[in-house]
Design an enzyme around this catalytic site. Structure first.
Site, short mmCIF file in Angstrom:
data_model
loop_
_atom_site.label_atom_id
_atom_site.label_comp_id
_atom_site.label_asym_id
_atom_site.label_seq_id
_atom_site.Cartn_x
_atom_site.Cartn_y
_atom_site.Cartn_z
CG ASP A 7 -1.93 1.42 0.65
OD1 ASP A 7 -2.97 0.59 0.43
OD2 ASP A 7 -1.75 2.43 1.78
CD GLU A 9 -1.49 6.12 2.19
OE1 GLU A 9 -2.63 7.10 2.03
OE2 GLU A 9 -2.52 4.87 3.00
CG HIS A 148 -6.71 7.02 4.08
ND1 HIS A 148 -7.24 6.48 2.78
CD2 HIS A 148 -8.51 7.15 5.13
CE1 HIS A 148 -8.65 6.83 2.32
NE2 HIS A 148 -8.72 6.69 3.39
CG ASP A 153 -5.11 1.32 4.70
OD1 ASP A 153 -5.63 1.70 5.40
OD2 ASP A 153 -5.33 2.60 3.75
#
Length: 294
Positions: A7, A9, A148, A153
């Site tokens: 994951d 960001e 997030h 996540d």
């Protein structure tokens, strides 16, 4: 089989945005082997909107490594492992952009848990709406106090994936694992004509099709080497210098063909716009030697 549940960001959703946090969970033999995360310095301020969503601020990443400093090592770690991600096309786009910038090979095989979850619900006869990560978290009664954030996540995605893999054959959900299509005799005929350097108009007449049909094959066929065959033809087809600059400026903004077309529709044909975008994609800078065209 080893899986790495990823994951990221990021500073935003566009191609020019970049990664600000990497989180992963490494799964081997159905068990979690390792899980880690790192902040990444994007080399620019993080907007208040992204900070509000992720909790990651410019101050937090100021001493973090740059993506260019860690991507090669991360690529080595991913080698031989199958990537899993939720809404994987998003994460894979950012990963492959970073690999490309570093001169490394892209990764084309991965599993998307969003697509897998939709099939899982159908298999189980469940009609709950939604396939967002929060929907998976709720459905499998998982806990995520820091949505997030990359590691958290990735953790809930990993647990959901392991649950679904007990019901679905994960091998069927590998994206990008497709056999190359066999070329038809018709396509081979187009390519033979192109290799001879025939004008698009002549090919269209010889094969009794519209010029636009030939152009479709032309876009797919042209590359750095084949460009030399059609350099003169391409230059004849290009719009004037002013239009080229408009196209390039628009492409730098967001790359959407419709927006490019809206900017140049009074100056160039739609085919010309597509042709310039294709050549730009090939990074054939000699094409944009504006002094020669002036």
């Amino acid at each position: 089989m080893d899986f790495v549940v990823l994951d990221f960001e990021t500073t935003g959703l566009r191609n020019e945005d970049t990664i600000i946090e990497i989180g992963y969970v490494w799964i081997r033999d159905g068990k979690i082997k390792d899980e880690r995360s790192t902040l990444v310095n994007p080399g620019k301020p993080i907007s208040r909107r992204i900070t509000k969503i992720t909790g990651i601020s410019t101050e937090m990443v100021k001493d973090a490594p740059y993506l260019s400093d860690i991507i090669e090592g991360f690529s080595r770690f991913l080698r031989g492992k199958l990537i899993v991600a939720h809404n994987a096309s998003f994460d894979m786009r950012f990963l492959n952009n970073a690999l490309k910038d570093a001169g490394l090979d892209p990764i084309n095989e991965y599993i998307c848990t969003m697509r897998m979850f939709r099939a899982y619900k159908k298999e189980m006869g469940i009609s709950t709406p939604g396939a967002k990560l929060s929907d998976l978290t709720a459905f499998f009664t998982l806990h995520n106090d820091r949505a997030h954030r990359a590691l958290e996540d990735a953790q809930v995605t990993a647990k959901a994936f392991m649950n679904m893999a007990q019901v679905l054959d994960w091998k069927k959900w590998i994206s990008g694992k497709t056999k190359p299509r066999q070329k038809t005799d018709r396509v081979k005929q187009y390519e033979t004509c192109l290799e001879k350097g025939m004008d698009i108009q002549d090919i269209a007449q010889a094969m009794n099709v519209k010029e636009a049909t030939v152009m479709k094959y032309f876009y797919d066929w042209i590359n750095g080497e084949n460009y030399k065959i059609y350099e003169a033809y391409i230059r004849r087809q290009l719009p004037e210098t002013k239009t080229i600059m408009l196209i390039l400026d628009a492409a730098r903004q967001d790359g959407r063909t419709k927006k490019v077309y809206d900017l140049v529709r009074d100056h160039a044909t739609f085919n010309q716009v597509h042709l310039v975008m294709k050549i730009k994609q090939l990074k054939l800078q000699s094409l944009f030697d504006l002094e020669d065209q002036a």
